[in-house]
Design a protein around this motif. Sequence first.
Motif, short mmCIF file in Angstrom:
data_model
loop_
_atom_site.label_atom_id
_atom_site.label_comp_id
_atom_site.label_asym_id
_atom_site.label_seq_id
_atom_site.Cartn_x
_atom_site.Cartn_y
_atom_site.Cartn_z
N ALA A 17 -31.01 -14.51 13.90
CA ALA A 17 -29.66 -15.02 14.16
C ALA A 17 -29.56 -16.50 13.82
CB ALA A 17 -29.28 -14.78 15.62
N GLY A 18 -30.58 -17.26 14.20
CA GLY A 18 -30.58 -18.68 13.88
C GLY A 18 -30.61 -18.95 12.39
N TYR A 19 -31.42 -18.16 11.68
CA TYR A 19 -31.56 -18.37 10.23
C TYR A 19 -30.26 -18.07 9.51
CZ TYR A 19 -33.69 -18.44 5.61
OH TYR A 19 -34.01 -18.75 4.30
N ILE A 20 -29.69 -16.89 9.76
CA ILE A 20 -28.44 -16.54 9.08
C ILE A 20 -27.28 -17.38 9.63
CG2 ILE A 20 -27.58 -14.68 10.58
CD1 ILE A 20 -27.04 -13.09 7.98
N GLY A 21 -27.40 -17.85 10.87
CA GLY A 21 -26.40 -18.73 11.43
C GLY A 21 -26.31 -20.06 10.69
N SER A 22 -27.46 -20.56 10.21
CA SER A 22 -27.45 -21.80 9.44
C SER A 22 -26.64 -21.63 8.16
CB SER A 22 -28.89 -22.22 9.11
OG SER A 22 -29.51 -21.31 8.20
N LEU A 23 -26.72 -20.45 7.58
CA LEU A 23 -25.93 -20.16 6.38
C LEU A 23 -24.45 -19.99 6.72
CD1 LEU A 23 -26.09 -19.65 3.35
CD2 LEU A 23 -26.64 -17.26 3.84
N MET A 24 -24.17 -19.36 7.86
CA MET A 24 -22.77 -19.15 8.27
C MET A 24 -22.07 -20.48 8.54
SD MET A 24 -23.24 -15.81 10.71
CE MET A 24 -21.51 -15.70 11.17
N ILE A 25 -22.76 -21.42 9.18
CA ILE A 25 -22.15 -22.72 9.45
C ILE A 25 -21.92 -23.48 8.15
CG2 ILE A 25 -22.75 -25.01 10.33
CD1 ILE A 25 -23.29 -23.91 12.93
N THR A 26 -22.88 -23.39 7.23
CA THR A 26 -22.73 -24.04 5.93
C THR A 26 -21.51 -23.52 5.20
OG1 THR A 26 -25.13 -24.30 5.77
CG2 THR A 26 -23.87 -24.55 3.74
N LYS A 27 -21.25 -22.21 5.34
CA LYS A 27 -20.09 -21.59 4.69
C LYS A 27 -18.86 -21.60 5.59
CE LYS A 27 -20.84 -17.79 2.30
NZ LYS A 27 -20.45 -18.21 0.94
N ARG A 28 -18.94 -22.30 6.74
CA ARG A 28 -17.84 -22.42 7.69
C ARG A 28 -17.34 -21.05 8.16
NH1 ARG A 28 -14.30 -27.42 5.02
NH2 ARG A 28 -16.04 -28.90 4.97
N MET A 29 -18.29 -20.20 8.51
CA MET A 29 -17.96 -18.87 8.98
C MET A 29 -18.57 -18.58 10.35
SD MET A 29 -18.45 -16.72 5.41
CE MET A 29 -18.00 -15.16 6.15
N ALA A 30 -18.88 -19.63 11.11
CA ALA A 30 -19.56 -19.44 12.39
C ALA A 30 -18.77 -18.56 13.34
CB ALA A 30 -19.83 -20.80 13.04
N ILE A 164 -23.42 -8.22 0.29
CA ILE A 164 -24.75 -8.17 0.92
C ILE A 164 -24.81 -9.14 2.10
CG2 ILE A 164 -27.21 -8.59 0.58
CD1 ILE A 164 -26.83 -7.73 -2.34
N TYR A 165 -24.24 -10.31 1.91
CA TYR A 165 -24.20 -11.33 2.96
C TYR A 165 -23.44 -10.82 4.18
CZ TYR A 165 -22.56 -15.68 5.18
OH TYR A 165 -22.23 -16.67 6.07
N LEU A 166 -22.28 -10.21 3.95
CA LEU A 166 -21.50 -9.65 5.05
C LEU A 166 -22.28 -8.54 5.76
CD1 LEU A 166 -17.85 -9.36 3.68
CD2 LEU A 166 -18.61 -10.68 5.66
N THR A 167 -22.99 -7.74 4.99
CA THR A 167 -23.79 -6.67 5.59
C THR A 167 -24.88 -7.25 6.48
OG1 THR A 167 -23.39 -5.26 3.65
CG2 THR A 167 -25.21 -4.65 5.09
#
Length: 252
Positions: A17-30, A164-167
């Motif tokens: 969750a933390g790893y993919i969360g770092s990507l979500m925040i970068t893409k402003r999708m938190a 794939i990212y959404l999945t």
Amino acid sequence: MHLILAIIMGIFVGGSAGYIGSLMITKRMALMGGALGHLTLPGITLAILYNFDVSIGAMLFLLFGITLIWILEQKTKLHIENLTAIVFSVSLSIAFLFLPKEKTSLALIGDISQISLTSTIFTIIIALIIFFTSRKLYSDLILIRISQDIAKSEGIKIRKNNFIYLTCISLMVALGVRIVGGLMTAALVAIPAATSTNLSKNLFQYSYISMAAGSFSCLMGIIAFKFTGIAAGPLIIISSGILFLISLFFRK
């Protein structure tokens, strides 16, 4: 034995969750994690009514939901967060029509008291798939975020990578439901990444510190659950929040 299984599960779920969360925040999708968390509720309701694993129920309904969102995005050109809000609102309404009142707590804040060896192994496998898939796509997704035109010129398949990212996000939310419920999944992915933002100096540190923060928060929350008897979900998020506050004193 049960505590050990819960800790192992929490470490893997929190780390992914933390790893993919770092990507979500970068893409402003938190905040999308929260919307998808609500989208799990019909799946959780089905799992409760027909007595099977809540993570599986959440996963099946999420995969259906994100496929629908992805198709609608291609057809309507609306922003993915707008479509997610529409789909999760309808799903939430449907879930509460059938969710037994005595099971509301399980659906909203999670329950680790019934973890089995089989569910732990299943969770570890899915968490590792999420991590390795996200790591492989990480740089491509960052480039897509910066400029889709540049990404296209580099031969990156934007639609495929986004799906794939959404999945991966959906699978992560489905796993998170087990320990923090459908109500707090946004915090599970967002707070560790925010903590890492204060501590990291580069993108590599940012992603892996976020992963470590997620695992550590779950570990502390589950240990606190053992000694207090309070539901693990809120304790995990509180632990994550405390870790974020501590990180403010070491901000880079």
